[in-house]
Design an enzyme around this catalytic site. Sequence first.
Site, PDB file in Angstrom:
ATOM      1  CG  HIS A   1     -40.942 -54.077  -1.096  1.00  0.00           C
ATOM      2  ND1 HIS A   1     -40.709 -52.944  -1.231  1.00  0.00           N
ATOM      3  CD2 HIS A   1     -39.719 -54.385  -1.549  1.00  0.00           C
ATOM      4  CE1 HIS A   1     -39.792 -52.485  -1.745  1.00  0.00           C
ATOM      5  NE2 HIS A   1     -39.007 -53.471  -1.717  1.00  0.00           N
TER       6      HIS A   1
ATOM      7  CB  CYS B   1     -45.100 -50.556  -1.653  1.00  0.00           C
ATOM      8  SG  CYS B   1     -44.224 -52.038  -1.669  1.00  0.00           S
TER       9      CYS B   1
ATOM     10  CD  GLU C   1     -45.213 -52.068   1.786  1.00  0.00           C
ATOM     11  OE1 GLU C   1     -44.388 -52.959   1.573  1.00  0.00           O
ATOM     12  OE2 GLU C   1     -44.736 -51.032   1.844  1.00  0.00           O
TER      13      GLU C   1
END
Length: 153
Positions: free
Chosen positions: A52, A85, A54
């Site tokens: 992801h 995250c 992040e």
Amino acid sequence: MSDELWMREAMMLAQQAAEQEEVPVGAIVVKDGVIIGRGSNAPIGAHDPTAHAEVLALRDAANTLGNYRLVDCTLYVTLEPCAMCAGAIQHARIARLVYGAKDPKTGACGSVVDLMSEPKLNHHTHVISNVLGDECGQLLSTFFKQRRLDKKQ
């Protein structure tokens, strides 16, 4: 720089993700007015469910600092972080999280659950939501609309 200007930097990374046919989410980590980490969604291309935006931005920032603790840093991300995250953000000790669009399906910073204010957890990141939220949401809407059109053809 203002939160809006930093968010625009994250939005450019989200657009890069869309160009790679990834869900358009972008993230940057800022410390002392300097970007020290960047990430754009890449789970499809990387064959990695943890890729992801992040997480990638946190990894980049940790490498830049030579430390997994990102104390006194701000993470800007175009979409509300998921539980994975949010956990990474807390473990990194991010001071501030600024995000754009809310995620009513998997958002873990207030939309579905709020891990950032869970009193049993030992670190609490200050959260600012809806910074350029409409524009960030439009990036996602446009991407998924195009994806649906492509499926029909």
